[in-house]
Design a protein around this motif. Structure first.
Motif, PDB file in Angstrom:
ATOM      1  N   ASN A 147       0.860  -1.178   0.000  1.00 26.82           N
ATOM      2  CA  ASN A 147       0.000   0.000   0.000  1.00 26.82           C
ATOM      3  C   ASN A 147       0.897   1.229   0.000  1.00 26.82           C
ATOM      4  OD1 ASN A 147      -2.255  -1.576   0.047  1.00 26.82           O
ATOM      5  ND2 ASN A 147      -3.007  -0.885   2.050  1.00 26.82           N
ATOM      6  N   ILE A 148       0.662   2.136  -0.940  1.00 19.30           N
ATOM      7  CA  ILE A 148       1.513   3.308  -1.102  1.00 19.30           C
ATOM      8  C   ILE A 148       0.644   4.552  -1.036  1.00 19.30           C
ATOM      9  CG2 ILE A 148       3.181   4.477  -2.585  1.00 19.30           C
ATOM     10  CD1 ILE A 148       3.716   1.794  -3.910  1.00 19.30           C
ATOM     11  N   VAL A 149       1.079   5.551  -0.270  1.00 18.82           N
ATOM     12  CA  VAL A 149       0.407   6.853  -0.242  1.00 18.82           C
ATOM     13  C   VAL A 149       1.457   7.908  -0.589  1.00 18.82           C
ATOM     14  CG1 VAL A 149      -1.469   6.275   1.309  1.00 18.82           C
ATOM     15  CG2 VAL A 149       0.726   6.922   2.275  1.00 18.82           C
ATOM     16  N   VAL A 150       1.148   8.730  -1.610  1.00 14.33           N
ATOM     17  CA  VAL A 150       2.108   9.706  -2.113  1.00 14.33           C
ATOM     18  C   VAL A 150       1.423  11.048  -2.296  1.00 14.33           C
ATOM     19  CG1 VAL A 150       3.430   7.923  -3.311  1.00 14.33           C
ATOM     20  CG2 VAL A 150       1.658   9.155  -4.537  1.00 14.33           C
ATOM     21  N   PRO A 151       2.182  12.151  -2.222  1.00 15.34           N
ATOM     22  CA  PRO A 151       1.599  13.449  -2.538  1.00 15.34           C
ATOM     23  C   PRO A 151       1.047  13.457  -3.966  1.00 15.34           C
ATOM     24  CG  PRO A 151       3.735  13.725  -1.469  1.00 15.34           C
ATOM     25  CD  PRO A 151       3.590  12.266  -1.786  1.00 15.34           C
ATOM     26  N   ASN A 152      -0.075  14.134  -4.147  1.00 17.68           N
ATOM     27  CA  ASN A 152      -0.727  14.137  -5.464  1.00 17.68           C
ATOM     28  C   ASN A 152       0.208  14.601  -6.575  1.00 17.68           C
ATOM     29  OD1 ASN A 152      -3.136  13.238  -4.389  1.00 17.68           O
ATOM     30  ND2 ASN A 152      -3.979  15.300  -4.124  1.00 17.68           N
ATOM     31  N   GLY A 153       1.098  15.513  -6.254  1.00 17.06           N
ATOM     32  CA  GLY A 153       1.945  16.088  -7.287  1.00 17.06           C
ATOM     33  C   GLY A 153       2.977  15.155  -7.861  1.00 17.06           C
ATOM     34  N   VAL A 154       3.200  13.986  -7.234  1.00 14.84           N
ATOM     35  CA  VAL A 154       4.255  13.090  -7.728  1.00 14.84           C
ATOM     36  C   VAL A 154       3.721  11.685  -8.016  1.00 14.84           C
ATOM     37  CG1 VAL A 154       6.117  14.369  -6.612  1.00 14.84           C
ATOM     38  CG2 VAL A 154       4.980  12.519  -5.367  1.00 14.84           C
ATOM     39  N   PHE A 171       6.940   9.834   1.113  1.00 14.50           N
ATOM     40  CA  PHE A 171       5.691   9.096   0.935  1.00 14.50           C
ATOM     41  C   PHE A 171       5.689   7.920   1.896  1.00 14.50           C
ATOM     42  CE2 PHE A 171       8.781   7.006  -1.611  1.00 14.50           C
ATOM     43  CZ  PHE A 171       8.386   5.695  -1.818  1.00 14.50           C
ATOM     44  N   GLY A 172       4.563   7.210   1.975  1.00 16.16           N
ATOM     45  CA  GLY A 172       4.444   6.111   2.913  1.00 16.16           C
ATOM     46  C   GLY A 172       4.267   4.781   2.217  1.00 16.16           C
ATOM     47  N   VAL A 173       4.787   3.714   2.852  1.00 19.87           N
ATOM     48  CA  VAL A 173       4.690   2.353   2.305  1.00 19.87           C
ATOM     49  C   VAL A 173       4.294   1.402   3.431  1.00 19.87           C
ATOM     50  CG1 VAL A 173       5.936   0.435   1.239  1.00 19.87           C
ATOM     51  CG2 VAL A 173       6.422   2.780   0.526  1.00 19.87           C
ATOM     52  N   MET A 174       3.325   0.526   3.156  1.00 19.22           N
ATOM     53  CA  MET A 174       2.942  -0.551   4.062  1.00 19.22           C
ATOM     54  C   MET A 174       2.995  -1.849   3.254  1.00 19.22           C
ATOM     55  SD  MET A 174       2.127   1.356   6.722  1.00 19.22           S
ATOM     56  CE  MET A 174       1.079   0.466   7.862  1.00 19.22           C
ATOM     57  N   LEU A 175       3.667  -2.865   3.776  1.00 22.14           N
ATOM     58  CA  LEU A 175       3.798  -4.137   3.071  1.00 22.14           C
ATOM     59  C   LEU A 175       3.075  -5.225   3.871  1.00 22.14           C
ATOM     60  CD1 LEU A 175       5.384  -5.095   0.482  1.00 22.14           C
ATOM     61  CD2 LEU A 175       6.940  -6.183   2.092  1.00 22.14           C
ATOM     62  N   TYR A 176       2.319  -6.079   3.165  1.00 11.76           N
ATOM     63  CA  TYR A 176       1.568  -7.120   3.859  1.00 11.76           C
ATOM     64  C   TYR A 176       1.248  -8.242   2.884  1.00 11.76           C
ATOM     65  CZ  TYR A 176      -2.314  -4.665   1.601  1.00 11.76           C
ATOM     66  OH  TYR A 176      -3.153  -4.065   0.681  1.00 11.76           O
ATOM     67  N   GLY A 209      -3.521   7.158  -3.032  1.00 11.98           N
ATOM     68  CA  GLY A 209      -3.119   5.845  -2.562  1.00 11.98           C
ATOM     69  C   GLY A 209      -3.242   4.779  -3.633  1.00 11.98           C
ATOM     70  N   ALA A 210      -2.470   3.716  -3.481  1.00 19.10           N
ATOM     71  CA  ALA A 210      -2.503   2.591  -4.418  1.00 19.10           C
ATOM     72  C   ALA A 210      -2.292   1.296  -3.659  1.00 19.10           C
ATOM     73  CB  ALA A 210      -1.438   2.749  -5.496  1.00 19.10           C
ATOM     74  N   GLN A 211      -2.924   0.226  -4.131  1.00 14.14           N
ATOM     75  CA  GLN A 211      -2.702  -1.135  -3.641  1.00 14.14           C
ATOM     76  C   GLN A 211      -2.008  -1.896  -4.767  1.00 14.14           C
ATOM     77  OE1 GLN A 211      -6.878  -1.867  -3.210  1.00 14.14           O
ATOM     78  NE2 GLN A 211      -6.799  -1.792  -0.969  1.00 14.14           N
ATOM     79  N   LEU A 212      -0.754  -2.226  -4.582  1.00 12.86           N
ATOM     80  CA  LEU A 212       0.028  -2.831  -5.656  1.00 12.86           C
ATOM     81  C   LEU A 212       0.388  -4.267  -5.309  1.00 12.86           C
ATOM     82  CD1 LEU A 212       2.557   0.040  -6.432  1.00 12.86           C
ATOM     83  CD2 LEU A 212       0.389  -0.426  -7.558  1.00 12.86           C
ATOM     84  N   PRO A 213      -0.020  -5.236  -6.132  1.00  8.56           N
ATOM     85  CA  PRO A 213       0.489  -6.599  -5.936  1.00  8.56           C
ATOM     86  C   PRO A 213       1.995  -6.612  -6.185  1.00  8.56           C
ATOM     87  CG  PRO A 213      -1.401  -6.557  -7.412  1.00  8.56           C
ATOM     88  CD  PRO A 213      -0.968  -5.140  -7.248  1.00  8.56           C
ATOM     89  N   VAL A 214       2.738  -7.302  -5.350  1.00  9.62           N
ATOM     90  CA  VAL A 214       4.184  -7.401  -5.517  1.00  9.62           C
ATOM     91  C   VAL A 214       4.587  -8.860  -5.464  1.00  9.62           C
ATOM     92  CG1 VAL A 214       4.695  -5.113  -4.604  1.00  9.62           C
ATOM     93  CG2 VAL A 214       4.568  -7.052  -3.039  1.00  9.62           C
TER      94      VAL A 214
END
Length: 815
Positions: free
Chosen positions: A375-382, A426-431, A408-413
């Motif tokens: 799960n990634i949360v980033v400023p809108n500008g980037v 920005f923020g990252v959560m891995l699960y 925000g985005a939910q990315l399969p890895v």
């Protein structure tokens, strides 16, 4: 069961905070931080999840046979040691960059006390920065925690765990002392054993001792919200022996543990993304560190909390969480029975975006989980500039999170290690999930003292800059005691006619500098923010000044004393008002005057011939421009002076010359001599050859004799010569030898002082001759007197005007 971390999961722990804290934050403590408390303010400048020293513990699992492992990684090859001083255990380890080192500990290291102190603190040290994960693994009840280094620890904590739901009651927390003589004051949030709710009690700990308190009471007993305050920095762990989430009707339970950050590092603004594949939302808990804490969810107030209170809610979809005071936010995965999706409970801390980093390295377990997500949360500008493993993540993957300014985005890895980066923090959560199994952890965070921020001040308050230049502002960050806070990330944004953003960590003096270049004229507002604490200043951008364009006009020709017109001009590309100034450079003796020296068009008149360079200078208030022209001047008449002596001792002197009119003139109408610019002495050229003469009467001194003629057109032609009238003979003094001296040898050096207003020639004994300049001179003339007895030495000085002085000296040479 869930496994929140495993061997592969921690493979990249060493990179969790790459670039998050500037190297400048590792300087020595600034002058003035003399007390231990002040030194802690500086230590927090280095507070991240990496370090060289850790104090850890393993709170008890619901069975005592759990496998305990520390996973250690780092960017630099190093060695270290894991010790459990209270049990006499010691394990050496080495770190290879890019690999993970596992250190297995006996299950006896796990805490078993329900309310007691045990010698089970785990001390990890290394020669370089490392990251440490602790894994407490048991079939269907596994959890892990990210170890926080000693430099990141504090003295004030609020426990976050999970309540008992009458399945397996074991809400718990642990405290580990990092120093001897540590007194811990604990105020339980609910009654636990013999400890009443809200009644503080003390626990005395020495270095390496660990205290555990577990509530086995019926629901809703919960150690969450328990206040922990220590006289020295401590490590605190919160969790549960085996929790059912969200309640006892949801299967299955799982062991929970997290190392908790001190309240000084809590934040006020959070953005979250739901866990992928899950239905019906996720469980969240908010803990308050201060009274009067108001928490809002997507702009709506959902809780009013006092210190130590915890609010639990279910959040569906992405969310913006804000608070007026620092809070701790925890996201929980609900049990599989909540939505029928393969999963299991886990608990992970949600970093405030004040503690975000600009790059992360995270890793999934190497096996055992069919689905893994970031799960990634980033400023809108980037959103279009986020990199995952060297490739841009499509902007279409991101969805705006309300009006938070983040997406925000939910990315399969895939299984394995992954590197993420962006131009802004920005923020990252891995699960990940599997059947009755799961794991989850924040990709990393800074642990700066953002909760202590009381004052954020920008300077200068306003400014003026030129487009194309850099303009810099400085943010000063201080706590309520007006002490500088180091290592705090300040987010800067310029808006208006120009735009720029940057994030800069404060240095040891609590300051962060932001510079940006203006590309357009107008007004900008520069905003600095640390979560909800902000300040603003203004800057005005002006256009670069274009210098004026100047033209001194065409070159001119004319006669000496003739009035000519200079036709200069100038303009300014910016339309600025101009000032003007004429100047000239003329041959020696020629003097010029301007009719309008401060106007572009002016007359000029020079009293002599030759080439005169005239310059017109303009100024627009900022820049200066100059242009030049040539004025070539001739004489109107033919004029020659008789040669006058340069020096004379006469009081009367004949001056003469020849004057005839030039070709353009109609004749000479007057002629005259002047001495030193004095009254004219008229003369009349004779008809034959234009000869003129007069007798001048001179006083002693240097004089300028000028002959001037004026033709019928009024043009003046002149010539001049310099004459020095010197009526005073030279002064001669024989300094040595004196008559009283006895000279041993006939060869004698005569030391003579001579002084005169004119150059002179000094002769000694008729053959030693020396020319000397005007003024005072000391001469040394050597003569051979031949005889050893008294002799006469003759010295004569004659100046250029013809004045003479003679002296005779008696000199004695011993026989």
């Amino acid at each position: 069961m869930r496994m929140k971390a495993g061997l592969a999961l921690v493979a990249a722990v060493s990179g969790l905070m790459m670039g998050c804290v500037e190297e400048s934050s590792r300087e020595q403590a600034p002058e003035g931080l003399a007390s231990k408390d002040d030194a802690r303010v500086h230590e927090l400048s280095k507070a991240t999840s990496r370090g060289r020293e850790f104090w850890l513990a393993f709170p008890g699992n619901y069975q005592a046979t759990a496998v305990l492992t520390l996973f250690i990684a780092g960017d630099t090859a190093t060695t270290g040691q894991v010790r459990v001083p209270g049990q006499g255990l010691s394990f050496d380890f080495s770190v290879t960059p890019g690999q993970v080192t596992a250190v297995a500990l006996p299950s006896s290291v796990a805490q078993v006390a329900v309310d007691g102190v045990e010698p089970k603190g785990i001390h990890v040290t290394a020669g370089a920065d490392i990251s440490v994960y602790g894994l407490n693994r048991l079939l269907q009840t596994t959890d892990a925690f990210l170890g926080l280094p000693t430099a990141s620890l504090g003295t004030d904590y609020v426990v976050q765990a999970y309540p008992n739901v009458n399945v397996l009651n074991g809400s718990q927390f642990s405290v580990v002392a990092t120093e001897d003589a540590t007194e811990v004051t604990i105020t339980p949030a609910s009654g636990v054993g013999n400890h009443a709710a809200g009644v503080p009690f003390q626990v005395a700990l020495n270095k390496g001792q660990a205290y555990q308190l577990r509530s086995t009471a019926a629901a809703p007993s919960d150690v969450s919200g328990t206040l922990v305050h220590a006289t020295r920095p401590v490590a605190v762990f919160g969790g549960h022996q085996c929790a059912n989430i969200p309640d006892g009707t949801t299967i299955a339970c799982d062991y929970l543990v997290e190392q908790l950050p001190p309240t000084s590092t809590w934040g006020r603004r959070f953005v979250t993304v739901p866990l992928a594949t899950r239905l019906g939302g996720d469980t969240f808990r908010f803990a308050a560190a201060r009274d009067g804490t108001q928490v809002s969810l997507n702009g709506a107030v959902v809780a009013q909390l006092q210190r130590g209170q915890v609010f639990q809610t279910n959040i569906q979809g992405s969310a913006s969480i804000t608070a007026n005071e620092p809070i701790l936010v925890t996201q929980y995965s609900n049990g599989s029975g909540f939505d029928g999706i393969p999963s299991d409970p886990f608990m992970m801390l949600v970093p405030p975006f004040e503690q975000f980093a600009a790059q992360y390295t995270v890793t999934t377990p190497s096996s055992g989980f069919r689905s893994n997500f970031a799960n990634i949360v980033v400023p809108n500008g980037v959103v279009a500039e986020v990199m995952l493993d060297g490739a841009l993540i499509p902007a279409s993957q991101f969805q705006a999170i309300g009006a938070s300014g983040f997406s925000g985005a939910q990315l399969p890895v895939a299984l394995g290690a992954h590197h993420l980066s962006a131009p802004q923090p920005f923020g990252v959560m891995l699960y990940g999930f599997d059947a009755y199994d799961s794991y989850g952890y924040p990709g990393g965070m800074a642990l700066a003292p953002v909760a202590e921020v009381s004052k954020l001040t920008l300077s200068p308050r306003e400014g003026i800059a030129v487009v194309g230049d850099l303009y810099c502002v400085t943010a000063t960050v201080r706590d309520a005691a007006d002490r500088p806070l180091a290592g705090v990330r300040v987010d800067f944004a310029a808006s208006g006619v120009n735009s720029a953003v940057a994030s800069v960590n404060t240095t040891a003096d609590g300051q962060a500098e932001f510079c940006f270049e203006g590309t357009a004229p107008g007004e900008d507002v520069v905003t600095a923010s640390i979560g909800s604490v902000t300040d603003q200043v203004q800057v005005t951008w002006t256009k670069p000044n274009a210098p004026p364009i100047v033209d001194a006009g065409p070159d001119l020709e004319g006669m000496a004393s003739q009035q000519l017109t200079l036709r200069g001009s100038a303009s300014d590309p910016d339309g600025d008002p101009l000032t003007y100034a004429w100047s000239y450079v003329a041959p020696p003796g020629v003097h010029c005057t301007f009719g309008s020296p401060s106007a572009p068009v002016s007359s000029i008149q020079c009293d002599g011939a030759g080439t005169v360079t005239v310059s017109l200078t303009t100024h627009d208030g900022t820049a200066t421009a100059t242009d030049s022209a040539q004025v070539v001047l001739g004489w109107a008449s033919e004029l020659t002076m008789c040669g006058l002596p340069r020096y004379t001792n006469g009081t009367s002197l004949k001056a003469c010359g020849w004057a005839t009119a030039g070709g353009s003139s109609t004749g000479i109408v007057s002629a005259y001599f002047t001495v030193d610019g004095g009254a004219p002495i008229p003369v009349m050229p004779d008809a034959g050859g234009g000869y003129v003469s007069t007798q001048l009467h001179l006083t002693e001194g240097t004089h300028v004799v000028r002959l001037s003629v004026v033709d019928a057109l009024g043009h003046v032609t002149w010539r001049e010569q310099t004459v020095s009238a010197d009526f005073t003979p030279p002064v001669l003094v024989i300094l040595s030898p004196t008559e009283q001296e006895t000279n041993p040898d006939p060869v004698v050096t005569m030391v003579i002082q001579q002084q005169d207003a004119s150059p002179a020639t000094v002769v000694t004994q008729g053959f030693v001759t020396e020319d000397v300049p005007a003024g005072s001179n000391v001469l040394r003339h050597t003569v051979d007197l031949v005889h050893r007895d008294w002799s006469l030495v003759h010295v004569r000085a004659t100046d250029a005007a013809g004045n003479t002085t003679e002296v005779v000296a008696r000199v004695y040479v011993a026989p």
